[in-house]
Design a protein around this motif. Structure first.
Motif: not given
Length: 166
Positions: A159, A163, A58, A27-32, A24-25, A61
């Motif tokens: 990431p 953030r 990766t 996938r969130e990092a890929c957004k950033l 999950r982390d 995403r």
């Protein structure tokens, strides 16, 4: 551009390393990272991607931030490749391809990034965490001439740093 895959999921110890999916982390990092690629207008002309599931995920995403027509070569030889193997692969690229995104694994991707930089710039990439992206500028126009200390530092983001920038 050198991108380490995002964080993978270690929940199932039975899963072979090459088949570990993103966490999950991750996938969130890929957004950033995708947002950063879009804002900076980083556009590869070729993507070289390890065949591991986490590298392919990766890439999937961050794909929306990349040119839709960019060719992607997913290669088994990039899976856990060391810096010498990664460098050898980059040297094979046709000189008509100006920008490459190489998506791989540590420790190879970190050692490659540091090895391509001149000594004063090497300290700018002291670690290479998951989903980190290094942008290096070629000091030559020929991929076959790529070698130690042959690039200039462009940028390096993680990431965590992205953030904190929000």
């Amino acid at each position: 551009m050198l991108l380490r895959h995002a964080k993978s999921d270690w929940a199932d110890a039975e899963t072979p390393d090459a088949e570990r999916p993103l966490s999950r982390d991750g996938r969130e990092a890929c957004k950033l990272v995708a947002e950063h690629i879009g804002v900076e207008r980083l556009a590869p002309d070729l993507i070289l991607c390890s065949s591991a599931l986490r590298t392919r995920q990766t890439l999937q995403r961050i794909a929306a931030a990349l040119p839709p027509e960019v060719p992607v070569l997913t290669e088994d030889r990039l899976y856990l490749a060391g810096p010498d193997e990664l460098l050898a692969r980059l040297r094979e690229v046709d000189d008509g391809v100006p920008n490459i995104l190489l998506l791989g694994h540590n420790p190879g991707i970190h050692a490659l990034a540091v090895g391509l930089l001149p000594p004063p710039d090497r300290v700018k990439i002291s670690t290479f965490p998951t989903a980190a992206l290094a942008v290096l500028d070629l000091g030559t126009r020929r991929w076959a001439e790529l070698g130690p200390a042959s690039t200039r530092f462009g940028s390096f983001v993680t990431p965590r740093g992205l953030r904190h920038a929000l």
